[in-house]
Design a protein around this motif. Structure first.
Motif, PDB file in Angstrom:
ATOM      1  N   SER A 133      -6.149   3.862   2.024  1.00  0.00           N
ATOM      2  CA  SER A 133      -7.298   3.093   1.552  1.00  0.00           C
ATOM      3  C   SER A 133      -6.904   1.663   1.204  1.00  0.00           C
ATOM      4  CB  SER A 133      -7.923   3.761   0.334  1.00  0.00           C
ATOM      5  OG  SER A 133      -8.442   5.013   0.671  1.00  0.00           O
ATOM      6  N   HIS A 134      -5.745   1.502   0.566  1.00  0.00           N
ATOM      7  CA  HIS A 134      -5.288   0.156   0.206  1.00  0.00           C
ATOM      8  C   HIS A 134      -5.000  -0.668   1.461  1.00  0.00           C
ATOM      9  CE1 HIS A 134      -3.759  -2.980  -2.362  1.00  0.00           C
ATOM     10  NE2 HIS A 134      -2.645  -3.018  -1.659  1.00  0.00           N
ATOM     11  N   CYS A 135      -4.388  -0.056   2.445  1.00  0.00           N
ATOM     12  CA  CYS A 135      -4.113  -0.751   3.710  1.00  0.00           C
ATOM     13  C   CYS A 135      -5.409  -1.172   4.388  1.00  0.00           C
ATOM     14  CB  CYS A 135      -3.305   0.146   4.642  1.00  0.00           C
ATOM     15  SG  CYS A 135      -1.603   0.403   4.130  1.00  0.00           S
ATOM     16  N   ALA A 136      -6.380  -0.281   4.415  1.00  0.00           N
ATOM     17  CA  ALA A 136      -7.672  -0.614   5.024  1.00  0.00           C
ATOM     18  C   ALA A 136      -8.349  -1.737   4.252  1.00  0.00           C
ATOM     19  CB  ALA A 136      -8.574   0.618   5.070  1.00  0.00           C
ATOM     20  N   TRP A 137      -8.249  -1.708   2.920  1.00  0.00           N
ATOM     21  CA  TRP A 137      -8.834  -2.758   2.091  1.00  0.00           C
ATOM     22  C   TRP A 137      -8.186  -4.104   2.400  1.00  0.00           C
ATOM     23  CZ3 TRP A 137      -6.603  -5.823  -1.766  1.00  0.00           C
ATOM     24  CH2 TRP A 137      -7.508  -6.625  -2.487  1.00  0.00           C
ATOM     25  N   LEU A 138      -6.855  -4.137   2.483  1.00  0.00           N
ATOM     26  CA  LEU A 138      -6.155  -5.380   2.811  1.00  0.00           C
ATOM     27  C   LEU A 138      -6.608  -5.917   4.163  1.00  0.00           C
ATOM     28  CD1 LEU A 138      -2.487  -4.567   1.745  1.00  0.00           C
ATOM     29  CD2 LEU A 138      -3.957  -6.333   0.753  1.00  0.00           C
ATOM     30  N   TYR A 139      -6.729  -5.015   5.141  1.00  0.00           N
ATOM     31  CA  TYR A 139      -7.105  -5.424   6.494  1.00  0.00           C
ATOM     32  C   TYR A 139      -8.501  -6.046   6.528  1.00  0.00           C
ATOM     33  CZ  TYR A 139      -8.474  -5.185  11.366  1.00  0.00           C
ATOM     34  OH  TYR A 139      -8.935  -5.497  12.612  1.00  0.00           O
ATOM     35  N   PHE A 140      -9.458  -5.420   5.839  1.00  0.00           N
ATOM     36  CA  PHE A 140     -10.836  -5.903   5.882  1.00  0.00           C
ATOM     37  C   PHE A 140     -11.085  -7.057   4.926  1.00  0.00           C
ATOM     38  CE2 PHE A 140     -11.607  -1.605   7.655  1.00  0.00           C
ATOM     39  CZ  PHE A 140     -12.153  -2.021   8.855  1.00  0.00           C
ATOM     40  N   THR A 175      -0.978   3.791  11.942  1.00  0.00           N
ATOM     41  CA  THR A 175      -1.597   4.556  10.849  1.00  0.00           C
ATOM     42  C   THR A 175      -2.655   3.717  10.154  1.00  0.00           C
ATOM     43  OG1 THR A 175       0.443   5.793  10.486  1.00  0.00           O
ATOM     44  CG2 THR A 175      -1.130   5.780   8.698  1.00  0.00           C
ATOM     45  N   ILE A 176      -2.381   2.434   9.973  1.00  0.00           N
ATOM     46  CA  ILE A 176      -3.351   1.556   9.337  1.00  0.00           C
ATOM     47  C   ILE A 176      -4.590   1.441  10.206  1.00  0.00           C
ATOM     48  CG2 ILE A 176      -3.753  -0.808   8.534  1.00  0.00           C
ATOM     49  CD1 ILE A 176      -0.635  -0.899   8.071  1.00  0.00           C
ATOM     50  N   ALA A 177      -4.407   1.310  11.498  1.00  0.00           N
ATOM     51  CA  ALA A 177      -5.536   1.223  12.427  1.00  0.00           C
ATOM     52  C   ALA A 177      -6.383   2.495  12.383  1.00  0.00           C
ATOM     53  CB  ALA A 177      -5.044   0.957  13.847  1.00  0.00           C
ATOM     54  N   ALA A 178      -5.729   3.643  12.262  1.00  0.00           N
ATOM     55  CA  ALA A 178      -6.463   4.909  12.214  1.00  0.00           C
ATOM     56  C   ALA A 178      -7.269   5.038  10.939  1.00  0.00           C
ATOM     57  CB  ALA A 178      -5.497   6.081  12.335  1.00  0.00           C
ATOM     58  N   GLY A 179      -6.775   4.448   9.855  1.00  0.00           N
ATOM     59  CA  GLY A 179      -7.469   4.528   8.571  1.00  0.00           C
ATOM     60  C   GLY A 179      -8.546   3.485   8.402  1.00  0.00           C
ATOM     61  N   MET A 207       3.032  -3.963   3.178  1.00  0.00           N
ATOM     62  CA  MET A 207       3.329  -2.670   2.570  1.00  0.00           C
ATOM     63  C   MET A 207       4.837  -2.432   2.537  1.00  0.00           C
ATOM     64  SD  MET A 207       0.445  -1.714   1.542  1.00  0.00           S
ATOM     65  CE  MET A 207       0.823  -0.096   0.939  1.00  0.00           C
ATOM     66  N   LEU A 208       5.550  -2.881   3.569  1.00  0.00           N
ATOM     67  CA  LEU A 208       7.001  -2.746   3.602  1.00  0.00           C
ATOM     68  C   LEU A 208       7.644  -3.510   2.444  1.00  0.00           C
ATOM     69  CD1 LEU A 208       9.477  -1.623   5.055  1.00  0.00           C
ATOM     70  CD2 LEU A 208       9.460  -3.671   6.481  1.00  0.00           C
ATOM     71  N   GLU A 209       7.117  -4.690   2.122  1.00  0.00           N
ATOM     72  CA  GLU A 209       7.616  -5.460   0.985  1.00  0.00           C
ATOM     73  C   GLU A 209       7.427  -4.708  -0.327  1.00  0.00           C
ATOM     74  OE1 GLU A 209       5.781  -9.293   0.974  1.00  0.00           O
ATOM     75  OE2 GLU A 209       6.741  -9.899   2.847  1.00  0.00           O
ATOM     76  N   ARG A 210       6.443  -3.824  -0.359  1.00  0.00           N
ATOM     77  CA  ARG A 210       6.176  -3.021  -1.559  1.00  0.00           C
ATOM     78  C   ARG A 210       6.895  -1.676  -1.534  1.00  0.00           C
ATOM     79  NH1 ARG A 210       2.346  -6.479  -0.591  1.00  0.00           N
ATOM     80  NH2 ARG A 210       1.011  -7.314  -2.202  1.00  0.00           N
ATOM     81  N   GLY A 211       7.709  -1.471  -0.513  1.00  0.00           N
ATOM     82  CA  GLY A 211       8.501  -0.249  -0.441  1.00  0.00           C
ATOM     83  C   GLY A 211       7.813   0.917   0.246  1.00  0.00           C
ATOM     84  N   MET A 226     -13.659   1.884  -5.442  1.00  0.00           N
ATOM     85  CA  MET A 226     -13.397   2.472  -4.134  1.00  0.00           C
ATOM     86  C   MET A 226     -13.210   3.967  -4.359  1.00  0.00           C
ATOM     87  SD  MET A 226     -10.228   1.624  -1.660  1.00  0.00           S
ATOM     88  CE  MET A 226     -10.772   0.229  -0.756  1.00  0.00           C
ATOM     89  N   GLY A 227     -14.127   4.816  -4.084  1.00  0.00           N
ATOM     90  CA  GLY A 227     -14.054   6.240  -4.366  1.00  0.00           C
ATOM     91  C   GLY A 227     -13.092   6.982  -3.471  1.00  0.00           C
ATOM     92  N   SER A 228     -11.815   6.687  -3.606  1.00  0.00           N
ATOM     93  CA  SER A 228     -10.825   7.288  -2.719  1.00  0.00           C
ATOM     94  C   SER A 228     -10.629   8.778  -2.976  1.00  0.00           C
ATOM     95  CB  SER A 228      -9.492   6.561  -2.839  1.00  0.00           C
ATOM     96  OG  SER A 228      -8.980   6.693  -4.138  1.00  0.00           O
ATOM     97  N   ALA A 229     -11.049   9.259  -4.143  1.00  0.00           N
ATOM     98  CA  ALA A 229     -10.872  10.675  -4.455  1.00  0.00           C
ATOM     99  C   ALA A 229     -11.695  11.559  -3.518  1.00  0.00           C
ATOM    100  CB  ALA A 229     -11.244  10.939  -5.901  1.00  0.00           C
ATOM    101  N   SER A 230     -12.809  11.028  -3.000  1.00  0.00           N
ATOM    102  CA  SER A 230     -13.663  11.824  -2.131  1.00  0.00           C
ATOM    103  C   SER A 230     -13.261  11.726  -0.661  1.00  0.00           C
ATOM    104  CB  SER A 230     -15.122  11.396  -2.301  1.00  0.00           C
ATOM    105  OG  SER A 230     -15.270  10.059  -1.890  1.00  0.00           O
TER     106      SER A 230
END
Length: 55
Positions: free
Chosen positions: A19-26, A50-54, A39-43, A1-5
């Motif tokens: 990116s991780h949130c979007a990956w989980l969603y899809f 915000t997840i919807a926007a991403g 994500m809250l469970e992971r702190g 997942m080229g998140s750097a770009s």
């Protein structure tokens, strides 16, 4: 997942978090609110808006 770009200019969270949130969603049959809870469970406090926007 080229998140750097990727650029989420103006967002409060790092690209990796969004990116991780979007990956989980899809990847899994989850709602934005369920991803928010995971994500809250992971702190990471992130809103479902915000997840919807991403995604």
């Amino acid at each position: 997942m080229g998140s750097a770009s990727l650029s989420y200019r103006g967002h409060r969270y790092p690209v990796e978090v969004i990116s991780h949130c979007a990956w989980l969603y899809f990847r899994f049959p989850l709602s934005f609110r369920e991803v928010e809870e995971l994500m809250l469970e992971r702190g990471v406090i992130v809103s479902y808006e915000t997840i919807a926007a991403g995604a």
